[in-house]
Motif scaffolding. Structure first.
Motif, short mmCIF file in Angstrom:
data_model
loop_
_atom_site.label_atom_id
_atom_site.label_comp_id
_atom_site.label_asym_id
_atom_site.label_seq_id
_atom_site.Cartn_x
_atom_site.Cartn_y
_atom_site.Cartn_z
N VAL A 124 14.01 -19.50 36.51
CA VAL A 124 12.72 -19.64 35.85
C VAL A 124 11.61 -19.37 36.86
N LEU A 125 10.37 -19.50 36.38
CA LEU A 125 9.20 -19.18 37.20
C LEU A 125 9.22 -19.92 38.54
N SER A 126 9.67 -21.17 38.52
CA SER A 126 9.59 -21.98 39.74
C SER A 126 10.92 -22.02 40.50
N SER A 127 11.81 -21.04 40.23
CA SER A 127 13.12 -21.08 40.90
C SER A 127 13.08 -20.56 42.32
N GLY A 128 11.92 -20.16 42.80
CA GLY A 128 11.86 -19.64 44.17
C GLY A 128 10.85 -18.52 44.24
N GLY A 129 10.51 -18.13 45.46
CA GLY A 129 9.46 -17.15 45.67
C GLY A 129 9.66 -15.86 44.89
N PHE A 130 10.87 -15.31 44.98
CA PHE A 130 11.08 -14.04 44.30
C PHE A 130 10.85 -14.17 42.80
N TRP A 131 11.43 -15.22 42.22
CA TRP A 131 11.31 -15.35 40.76
C TRP A 131 9.87 -15.60 40.36
N SER A 132 9.10 -16.32 41.17
CA SER A 132 7.69 -16.51 40.84
C SER A 132 6.97 -15.17 40.74
N PHE A 133 7.20 -14.31 41.76
CA PHE A 133 6.55 -13.01 41.71
C PHE A 133 7.10 -12.16 40.57
N TYR A 134 8.41 -12.26 40.34
CA TYR A 134 9.05 -11.45 39.29
C TYR A 134 8.40 -11.71 37.94
N TYR A 135 8.26 -12.99 37.60
CA TYR A 135 7.68 -13.31 36.29
C TYR A 135 6.18 -13.04 36.27
N THR A 136 5.49 -13.30 37.39
CA THR A 136 4.04 -13.08 37.39
C THR A 136 3.71 -11.61 37.26
N LEU A 137 4.38 -10.78 38.07
CA LEU A 137 4.11 -9.34 38.02
C LEU A 137 4.41 -8.77 36.65
N ALA A 138 5.66 -9.04 36.17
CA ALA A 138 6.05 -8.47 34.88
C ALA A 138 5.22 -9.08 33.76
N GLY A 139 4.84 -10.35 33.91
CA GLY A 139 4.04 -10.99 32.88
C GLY A 139 2.65 -10.40 32.78
N LEU A 140 2.01 -10.19 33.96
CA LEU A 140 0.67 -9.58 33.94
C LEU A 140 0.74 -8.18 33.35
N HIS A 141 1.81 -7.44 33.73
CA HIS A 141 1.97 -6.10 33.17
C HIS A 141 2.21 -6.17 31.66
N GLY A 142 3.03 -7.15 31.25
CA GLY A 142 3.31 -7.30 29.82
C GLY A 142 2.05 -7.59 29.02
N LEU A 143 1.16 -8.41 29.60
CA LEU A 143 -0.11 -8.68 28.92
C LEU A 143 -0.91 -7.40 28.72
N HIS A 144 -0.87 -6.52 29.73
CA HIS A 144 -1.58 -5.25 29.59
C HIS A 144 -0.96 -4.39 28.51
N VAL A 145 0.39 -4.43 28.40
CA VAL A 145 1.05 -3.68 27.33
C VAL A 145 0.58 -4.22 25.99
N LEU A 146 0.58 -5.54 25.86
CA LEU A 146 0.19 -6.16 24.60
C LEU A 146 -1.26 -5.79 24.24
N ALA A 147 -2.16 -5.90 25.22
CA ALA A 147 -3.57 -5.56 24.96
C ALA A 147 -3.70 -4.10 24.56
N GLY A 148 -2.96 -3.23 25.28
CA GLY A 148 -3.01 -1.80 24.95
C GLY A 148 -2.55 -1.53 23.54
N MET A 149 -1.48 -2.23 23.12
CA MET A 149 -0.97 -2.03 21.75
C MET A 149 -2.02 -2.39 20.71
N ILE A 150 -2.69 -3.54 20.92
CA ILE A 150 -3.67 -4.00 19.93
C ILE A 150 -4.82 -2.98 19.83
N ILE A 151 -5.34 -2.57 21.01
CA ILE A 151 -6.45 -1.61 20.99
C ILE A 151 -5.99 -0.31 20.34
N MET A 152 -4.74 0.07 20.66
CA MET A 152 -4.23 1.34 20.15
C MET A 152 -4.17 1.33 18.62
N LEU A 153 -3.76 0.22 18.04
CA LEU A 153 -3.69 0.14 16.58
C LEU A 153 -5.09 0.22 15.98
#
Lengths: 193, 116, 566
Positions: A124-153
């Motif tokens: 999970v997010l707090s399982s260690g340094g790598f996993w914190s970055f893994y979820y944060t990076l992919a999560g921030l990117h995922g938010l951008h995907v979601l925002a892009g989809m909404i604007i695109m529609l």
């Protein structure tokens, strides 16, 4: 809002670049430093902590590769929509934009499935340094995907009526940028183990 | 004043096919056990892919000249950030000093030091 | 594209809260910023009273506890920088001036502009809501260094810390949206004929400040997300006990935090440039050189940030490099100040209130700049770090920027904003009543800081090595001067609201100024220009001999004035 309500300021183009595209470039420039700051922090920590390689070996390369493929394909749809908009074919552009947004949806579904597997294994997010970055990076990117989809529609709904076709190119530019961010996240999180 | 920049719409499907081929290359490269091959497959290919997307999909090569420069300047600032921060965050010990008290308190920092 | 459509008179809500008109959005930012300034000033009053009269009842507040003291100084710093200086200097002046001075009817993207203010208002509400939660507002200093800021049991304000972080992040989003809009409007929407070097300096400076903000805020936005996870989801990005690195936050923070100084400085410099050109009736000396030095400052501001961290245990070799770059950046700033002084030389100087503020800015900011040399050199900084010397230096830069230059801008553009003149006598009393006490507040603090007074200490009597009773009269002097300065602000508030109704009618161009905003009625109507202007010359054509008047507005064609300007 109808086109006639726009201010004169919006129609002028001192630089030779239409305002809509110009603001998109500035948005991308500011996004570069947001993702850049996070990526730089990750890379520094990753090099400083060789022991993170063990955590990194648990990421699912196939899921990352599949998502890369999906985003590349959706980028193709976005650029084809731009081509359609340039030939003033609004309905076709709208169809292609919706296809692009569908690509985003599949991307998020794969991501959700992948995260479910990760979390089931206890990472999970707090399982260690790598996993914190893994979820944060992919999560921030995922938010951008979601925002892009909404604007695109929203853009697609206008484009279907042959209105505001210049926006098709702009949302496409943003989408390609989000694609490029993923192109770098993929090796950073999945390949370089 | 013209506001339209004319974009030659190239064969996008061809570009897409190249990108997918590169993706396969990087996945195959990651299975290698040679560190250099993995790194090139990972980051060399990513750079090429990013270039292809920026050039062919974002048409950055036919955009006004200062736009790519602007984006490069933003990347440059991140490079400056990296250069200024790396000596502290990336390296835990220097030639003439060490962080002994921190190493005692923080096992992970000590671990990183050992592996250097 | 058709011209703007005439609107039916909108309802109060649509007019004041849902407007896309850049002038209304500027007023929203201005009044929100001024309201926040009252809160920030009130906090300064409370903790200065605690320092002047330790542990006594503070009228209007009560007894200051140690925890409350931390929250007060944190909120004073955060509010004054993020919710006063930024919205007033960049957003209020930028919104009001950019479309008027570049000669167009509104921002390029009016609805993004409205969204920018709404997000800003949301950030204000989030911040104010932190006053009501358990534990009170954040008390971990405006720099929010982890692990203090990351762990609730350290800062004792867990809910306040998270709300503070969310509010700061929202505020950044608001200014990114606003700043990008400013940049695009200035690049694309200028009046025909207005070339790059015909843009008034204040517009240049606001836009460059927006760009610097945009390029520097990103890493801190990323850092804010990481710190938020540290606070709420027990990650360990910045917590050394969990493998993180607290230095990383300091770097991310100051990579933004130092350019931020120039983000607020540049608009202030621009405002001062406009004022001294008008009131010295002279062209700005070296317009292009001012711009080149601004670009140099903009670039250099990105390579000086670690001078805030000399005592934080950074790599000593980097401390050398950052000392050198820090001293380097004083060169273009000094050159800019010299150019302003050269503009004054030989001018026909009119000492109206705006000019007093502009001259006050130059004088006081120089004190701030010169004392910065001591803090930028790593050797002296190790001694002076975290003392009141830093506080005094910082306020000698920020008070000229966020108070003195803002008053200059407000008194200068007040006739344009509201159509009436401010009272000159009250304005001059207010000027001297602000500037003199300001120096009396902070000169003693240079002395106490050099003597060793640490900052962020709730009560010196409680710490044997900090007590120094001999310095108490200086601390008291500072507190009393603050009371005097605050009470003189009432004169400005009275003058501001009294003149709205009773001021002398201003007319379109009371200061005989040459830039475009003075060619329209005061206050400007919806859509700004009845006929969209065309620009024929630079913004500072003052002191011309022979003509009926000594200046030429930017939108007057050459033939109207014969060949005297060719």
């Amino acid at each position: 809002m109808s086109a006639s309500a726009k201010p004169i300021a919006n129609a002028r183009s001192g630089t030779g670049i239409p305002s809509a595209r110009l603001i998109t470039w500035w948005v991308i420039a500011s996004e570069i430093v947001i993702f850049g700051g996070l990526l730089a922090s990750y890379i520094m920590h990753r090099v400083a902590h060789p022991e993170w390689a063990e955590s990194a070996s648990h990421t699912l390369t196939w899921a990352g590769a599949l998502n890369t493929f999906i985003l590349l394909t959706s980028s193709l749809c976005a650029v084809l929509a731009h081509q359609a908009a340039d030939s003033h074919d609004g309905p076709k552009a709208a169809k292609l934009l919706r296809l692009t947004a569908l690509g985003g949806l599949i991307f998020l579904c794969v991501k959700g499935y992948e995260w479910t597997l990760d979390i089931r294994e206890g990472f999970v997010l707090s399982s260690g340094g790598f996993w914190s970055f893994y979820y944060t990076l992919a999560g921030l990117h995922g938010l951008h995907v979601l925002a892009g989809m909404i604007i695109m529609l929203i853009v697609a709904a206008d484009a279907a009526k042959n209105e505001e076709l210049q926006r098709v190119e702009c949302i496409g530019l943003y989408w390609h940028f989000v694609d490029i961010v993923w192109i770098f996240l993929f090796p950073l999180l999945y390949i370089a183990k | 004043m013209t506001t339209e920049t004319h974009v030659d719409h190239t064969n996008y499907v061809k570009i897409w096919a190249i990108l997918v081929a590169l993706l396969i290359v990087s996945v195959l490269g990651s299975m290698s056990h040679v560190r250099e091959i993995v790194l090139i497959a990972a980051f060399g290919v990513a750079l090429v892919k990013a270039y292809l997307v920026a050039k062919n999909f974002m048409h950055i090569n036919v955009e006004k000249r200062w736009v790519p420069y602007l984006l490069i300047v933003c990347l440059l600032f991140i490079a400056i950030l990296f250069a200024g921060v790396a000596p502290d965050v990336l390296k835990h010990n220097g030639l003439h000093w060490s962080k002994n008290p921190a190493d005692v308190l923080v096992p992970s920092a000590a671990g990183a030091t050992k592996n250097e | 594209m058709s011209t703007h459509v005439e609107h039916a008179e909108p309802g109060i809500f649509r007019k004041y809260f849902w407007s896309t008109d850049h002038k209304m959005i500027a007023m929203q930012y201005l009044f929100t910023g001024m309201a926040m300034a009252l809160i920030g000033g009130y906090f300064a009053y409370v903790f200065r009273m605690q320092l002047g009269f330790p542990n006594q009842y503070v009228p209007g507040y009560g007894i200051v506890t140690p925890g409350r003291y931390n929250a007060l100084v944190t909120m004073h710093g955060s509010i004054m920088i993020f919710w006063v200086a930024m919205p007033v200097l960049i957003a209020a002046f930028g919104n009001f001036l950019i479309p008027l001075m570049v000669g167009c009817d509104d921002m390029a993207f009016p609805r993004i502009n409205r969204l920018s203010y709404q997000i800003f208002l949301l950030s204000v509400l989030v911040l104010l809501s932190s006053f009501l939660v358990k534990g009170g507002p954040f008390g971990g200093a405006w720099t929010a260094y982890p692990p203090l800021s990351a762990v609730g049991s350290y800062n004792l304000t867990p809910a306040g810390a998270t709300l503070w972080l969310v509010a700061v992040a929202l505020e950044f989003v608001a200014f990114l949206l606003g700043g990008i809009n400013f940049t695009v409007t200035t690049m694309n929407s200028r009046a025909p004929g207005m070339k790059m070097y015909d843009i008034p300096l204040v517009i240049w400076m606001i836009v460059l400040a927006s760009i610097i903000f945009m390029c520097s805020a990103g890493p801190l936005i990323a850092g804010a997300v990481m710190l938020l996870f540290d606070q709420t989801m027990s990650t360990g990005f910045f917590d050394p006990t969990r493998g993180g690195d607290p230095l990383l936050w300091q770097h991310l923070f100051w990579f933004f935090g130092h350019p931020e100084v120039y983000v607020v400085l540049l608009p202030a410099m621009g405002i001062v440039a406009e004022i001294i050109a008008v009131f010295a009736r002279k062209k700005i000396f070296g317009y292009k050189t001012v711009l080149y030095t601004t670009w140099a400052v903009g670039f250099l501001s990105f390579v000086v940030w670690a001078h805030h961290q000399f005592v934080a245990g950074i790599d000593p070799r980097m401390a050398n490099i950052f000392s050198i770059t820090t001293l380097l950046i004083s060169v273009p700033i000094t050159e800019m100040v010299f150019l302003y002084i050269a503009t004054l030389y030989g001018g026909s100087i009119h000492l109206d209130t705006p000019m007093l503020w502009a001259l006050g800015f130059i004088a006081e900011f120089m004190v701030g700049g010169v004392t910065g040399i001591f803090l930028g050199s790593s050797g002296t900084d190790i001694y002076l770090h975290d003392t009141y010397f830093v506080i005094a230096h910082f306020h000698y830069t920020f008070v000229p920027i966020a108070i003195i230059a803002v008053y200059g801008g407000l008194t200068f553009w007040y006739p344009k904003m509201f159509g009436r003149m401010l009272n000159e006598t009250l304005g001059k009393i207010h000027f001297w009543g602000t500037v003199i006490p300001f120096n009396v507040i902070f000169i003693p603090l240079f002395i106490t800081g050099t003597a060793g007074d640490q900052r962020r200490v709730y009560s010196y009597a409680l710490f044997a090595e900090q007590s120094r009773p001999a310095l108490q009269h200086l601390r008291l002097t500072s507190t009393i001067a603050l009371l005097v300065m605050l009470s003189f602000q009432l004169i400005f508030i009275f003058n501001f609201f009294w003149s709205l109704r009773n001021g002398k009618s201003a007319g379109a161009n009371p200061w005989r100024s040459a830039t475009l905003e003075w060619t329209v009625p005061s206050p400007p109507p919806h859509g700004n220009f009845a006929v969209m202007p065309t620009v024929y010359r630079g913004p500072y054509e003052y002191g011309l001999p022979g003509g009926a008047d000594d200046y030429v507005p930017q939108n007057v064609p050459d033939q109207a004035f014969g060949d005297q300007n060719s």
